[in-house]
Design a protein around this motif. Structure first.
Motif, PDB file in Angstrom:
ATOM      1  N   MET A  20       0.841  -1.207   0.000  1.00  0.00           N
ATOM      2  CA  MET A  20       0.000   0.000   0.000  1.00  0.00           C
ATOM      3  C   MET A  20       0.870   1.248   0.000  1.00  0.00           C
ATOM      4  SD  MET A  20      -3.286  -0.863   2.355  1.00  0.00           S
ATOM      5  CE  MET A  20      -2.537  -1.832   3.637  1.00  0.00           C
ATOM      6  N   HIS A  21       1.949   1.267   0.782  1.00  0.00           N
ATOM      7  CA  HIS A  21       2.867   2.403   0.814  1.00  0.00           C
ATOM      8  C   HIS A  21       3.483   2.627  -0.570  1.00  0.00           C
ATOM      9  CE1 HIS A  21       6.253   4.951   1.919  1.00  0.00           C
ATOM     10  NE2 HIS A  21       6.987   4.135   1.199  1.00  0.00           N
ATOM     11  N   TYR A  22       3.937   1.575  -1.206  1.00  0.00           N
ATOM     12  CA  TYR A  22       4.556   1.702  -2.527  1.00  0.00           C
ATOM     13  C   TYR A  22       3.569   2.277  -3.536  1.00  0.00           C
ATOM     14  CZ  TYR A  22       6.855   0.616  -6.885  1.00  0.00           C
ATOM     15  OH  TYR A  22       7.417   0.722  -8.128  1.00  0.00           O
ATOM     16  N   VAL A  23       2.360   1.781  -3.544  1.00  0.00           N
ATOM     17  CA  VAL A  23       1.372   2.245  -4.521  1.00  0.00           C
ATOM     18  C   VAL A  23       1.035   3.712  -4.276  1.00  0.00           C
ATOM     19  CG1 VAL A  23      -1.035   2.001  -5.251  1.00  0.00           C
ATOM     20  CG2 VAL A  23       0.402  -0.016  -4.999  1.00  0.00           C
ATOM     21  N   VAL A  24       0.780   4.101  -3.029  1.00  0.00           N
ATOM     22  CA  VAL A  24       0.364   5.479  -2.740  1.00  0.00           C
ATOM     23  C   VAL A  24       1.514   6.446  -2.952  1.00  0.00           C
ATOM     24  CG1 VAL A  24      -0.392   7.035  -0.908  1.00  0.00           C
ATOM     25  CG2 VAL A  24      -1.462   4.799  -1.163  1.00  0.00           C
ATOM     26  N   VAL A  25       2.669   6.184  -2.350  1.00  0.00           N
ATOM     27  CA  VAL A  25       3.767   7.156  -2.370  1.00  0.00           C
ATOM     28  C   VAL A  25       4.496   7.160  -3.703  1.00  0.00           C
ATOM     29  CG1 VAL A  25       5.973   7.764  -1.321  1.00  0.00           C
ATOM     30  CG2 VAL A  25       4.060   7.056   0.115  1.00  0.00           C
ATOM     31  N   HIS A  26       4.864   6.014  -4.195  1.00  0.00           N
ATOM     32  CA  HIS A  26       5.738   5.972  -5.359  1.00  0.00           C
ATOM     33  C   HIS A  26       4.984   5.928  -6.683  1.00  0.00           C
ATOM     34  CE1 HIS A  26       9.070   5.622  -2.654  1.00  0.00           C
ATOM     35  NE2 HIS A  26       8.490   4.593  -2.050  1.00  0.00           N
ATOM     36  N   VAL A  27       3.831   5.322  -6.704  1.00  0.00           N
ATOM     37  CA  VAL A  27       3.090   5.247  -7.965  1.00  0.00           C
ATOM     38  C   VAL A  27       2.135   6.435  -8.084  1.00  0.00           C
ATOM     39  CG1 VAL A  27       1.456   3.888  -9.311  1.00  0.00           C
ATOM     40  CG2 VAL A  27       3.301   2.742  -8.087  1.00  0.00           C
ATOM     41  N   LEU A  28       1.281   6.643  -7.094  1.00  0.00           N
ATOM     42  CA  LEU A  28       0.280   7.705  -7.211  1.00  0.00           C
ATOM     43  C   LEU A  28       0.883   9.091  -7.019  1.00  0.00           C
ATOM     44  CD1 LEU A  28      -2.711   6.054  -5.309  1.00  0.00           C
ATOM     45  CD2 LEU A  28      -2.312   6.183  -7.771  1.00  0.00           C
ATOM     46  N   LEU A  29       1.783   9.260  -6.045  1.00  0.00           N
ATOM     47  CA  LEU A  29       2.394  10.574  -5.803  1.00  0.00           C
ATOM     48  C   LEU A  29       3.629  10.804  -6.662  1.00  0.00           C
ATOM     49  CD1 LEU A  29       2.005  10.810  -1.932  1.00  0.00           C
ATOM     50  CD2 LEU A  29       0.555  11.796  -3.694  1.00  0.00           C
ATOM     51  N   GLY A  30       4.161   9.770  -7.275  1.00  0.00           N
ATOM     52  CA  GLY A  30       5.272   9.913  -8.205  1.00  0.00           C
ATOM     53  C   GLY A  30       6.620  10.186  -7.574  1.00  0.00           C
ATOM     54  N   LYS A  31       6.783   9.908  -6.289  1.00  0.00           N
ATOM     55  CA  LYS A  31       8.079  10.129  -5.650  1.00  0.00           C
ATOM     56  C   LYS A  31       9.014   8.980  -5.980  1.00  0.00           C
ATOM     57  CE  LYS A  31       6.651  13.020  -1.905  1.00  0.00           C
ATOM     58  NZ  LYS A  31       7.575  13.990  -1.415  1.00  0.00           N
ATOM     59  N   PRO A  32      10.270   9.280  -6.358  1.00  0.00           N
ATOM     60  CA  PRO A  32      11.200   8.188  -6.648  1.00  0.00           C
ATOM     61  C   PRO A  32      11.537   7.408  -5.384  1.00  0.00           C
ATOM     62  CG  PRO A  32      12.297  10.306  -6.805  1.00  0.00           C
ATOM     63  CD  PRO A  32      10.854  10.583  -6.562  1.00  0.00           C
ATOM     64  N   VAL A  33      11.982   6.185  -5.552  1.00  0.00           N
ATOM     65  CA  VAL A  33      12.284   5.328  -4.409  1.00  0.00           C
ATOM     66  C   VAL A  33      13.429   5.900  -3.603  1.00  0.00           C
ATOM     67  CG1 VAL A  33      13.067   3.035  -3.733  1.00  0.00           C
ATOM     68  CG2 VAL A  33      11.383   3.298  -5.552  1.00  0.00           C
ATOM     69  N   ASN A  34      14.460   6.446  -4.267  1.00  0.00           N
ATOM     70  CA  ASN A  34      15.609   6.996  -3.578  1.00  0.00           C
ATOM     71  C   ASN A  34      15.722   8.483  -3.925  1.00  0.00           C
ATOM     72  OD1 ASN A  34      17.959   7.478  -2.284  1.00  0.00           O
ATOM     73  ND2 ASN A  34      19.091   5.804  -3.237  1.00  0.00           N
ATOM     74  N   ASP A  35      15.040   9.341  -3.166  1.00  0.00           N
ATOM     75  CA  ASP A  35      15.031  10.780  -3.424  1.00  0.00           C
ATOM     76  C   ASP A  35      16.422  11.380  -3.352  1.00  0.00           C
ATOM     77  OD1 ASP A  35      12.369  11.129  -3.878  1.00  0.00           O
ATOM     78  OD2 ASP A  35      11.894  11.670  -1.798  1.00  0.00           O
ATOM     79  N   LEU A  36      17.215  11.026  -2.371  1.00  0.00           N
ATOM     80  CA  LEU A  36      18.522  11.622  -2.150  1.00  0.00           C
ATOM     81  C   LEU A  36      19.444  11.370  -3.329  1.00  0.00           C
ATOM     82  CD1 LEU A  36      20.228  13.182  -0.139  1.00  0.00           C
ATOM     83  CD2 LEU A  36      20.926  11.003   0.837  1.00  0.00           C
ATOM     84  N   ALA A  37      19.517  10.159  -3.812  1.00  0.00           N
ATOM     85  CA  ALA A  37      20.384   9.845  -4.942  1.00  0.00           C
ATOM     86  C   ALA A  37      19.897  10.528  -6.202  1.00  0.00           C
ATOM     87  CB  ALA A  37      20.466   8.342  -5.146  1.00  0.00           C
ATOM     88  N   ALA A  38      18.590  10.615  -6.396  1.00  0.00           N
ATOM     89  CA  ALA A  38      18.048  11.264  -7.578  1.00  0.00           C
ATOM     90  C   ALA A  38      18.342  12.750  -7.561  1.00  0.00           C
ATOM     91  CB  ALA A  38      16.550  11.017  -7.670  1.00  0.00           C
ATOM     92  N   ASP A  39      18.228  13.390  -6.372  1.00  0.00           N
ATOM     93  CA  ASP A  39      18.514  14.821  -6.261  1.00  0.00           C
ATOM     94  C   ASP A  39      19.974  15.111  -6.547  1.00  0.00           C
ATOM     95  OD1 ASP A  39      15.897  15.289  -5.613  1.00  0.00           O
ATOM     96  OD2 ASP A  39      16.261  15.443  -3.447  1.00  0.00           O
ATOM     97  N   ARG A  40      20.852  14.314  -6.003  1.00  0.00           N
ATOM     98  CA  ARG A  40      22.285  14.550  -6.193  1.00  0.00           C
ATOM     99  C   ARG A  40      22.715  14.248  -7.615  1.00  0.00           C
ATOM    100  NH1 ARG A  40      24.296  12.518  -0.314  1.00  0.00           N
ATOM    101  NH2 ARG A  40      23.620  14.382   0.757  1.00  0.00           N
ATOM    102  N   ALA A  41      22.110  13.264  -8.227  1.00  0.00           N
ATOM    103  CA  ALA A  41      22.437  12.957  -9.612  1.00  0.00           C
ATOM    104  C   ALA A  41      21.984  14.097 -10.514  1.00  0.00           C
ATOM    105  CB  ALA A  41      21.785  11.647 -10.034  1.00  0.00           C
ATOM    106  N   ALA A  42      20.851  14.717 -10.191  1.00  0.00           N
ATOM    107  CA  ALA A  42      20.360  15.842 -10.978  1.00  0.00           C
ATOM    108  C   ALA A  42      21.264  17.057 -10.826  1.00  0.00           C
ATOM    109  CB  ALA A  42      18.940  16.190 -10.559  1.00  0.00           C
ATOM    110  N   GLU A  43      21.892  17.193  -9.651  1.00  0.00           N
ATOM    111  CA  GLU A  43      22.805  18.311  -9.415  1.00  0.00           C
ATOM    112  C   GLU A  43      24.170  18.053 -10.027  1.00  0.00           C
ATOM    113  OE1 GLU A  43      22.903  18.618  -5.207  1.00  0.00           O
ATOM    114  OE2 GLU A  43      20.865  19.388  -5.060  1.00  0.00           O
TER     115      GLU A  43
END
Length: 68
Positions: free
Chosen positions: A26-49
């Motif tokens: 349920m957490h995976y579906v709500v947070v990552h699928v419906l809200l679109g948050k990546p699984v690893n926010d920190l790594a994604a943010d730093r990779a974008a920087e």
């Protein structure tokens, strides 16, 4: 009285186990699928920087393989 052939206490444990096991899904579906948050926010943010996420993790207290 039995439900599905189980005593009441056993049936409650069965239902609680099913609910607890479903929390991760349920957490995976709500947070990552419906809200679109990546699984690893920190790594994604730093990779974008453009930073090195492995080096940054070591400096902010994270551990890397072979590190301190």
């Amino acid at each position: 009285m039995t439900i599905l052939g189980m005593p009441d206490a056993m049936f409650l444990v069965f239902v609680a186990t099913l609910l607890a096991g479903s929390l991760g899904a349920m957490h995976y579906v709500v947070v990552h699928v419906l809200l679109g948050k990546p699984v690893n926010d920190l790594a994604a943010d730093r990779a974008a920087e453009g930073g090195d996420s492995t080096k940054d993790r070591a400096t902010d207290g994270g551990q890397i393989d072979g590190g301190n």
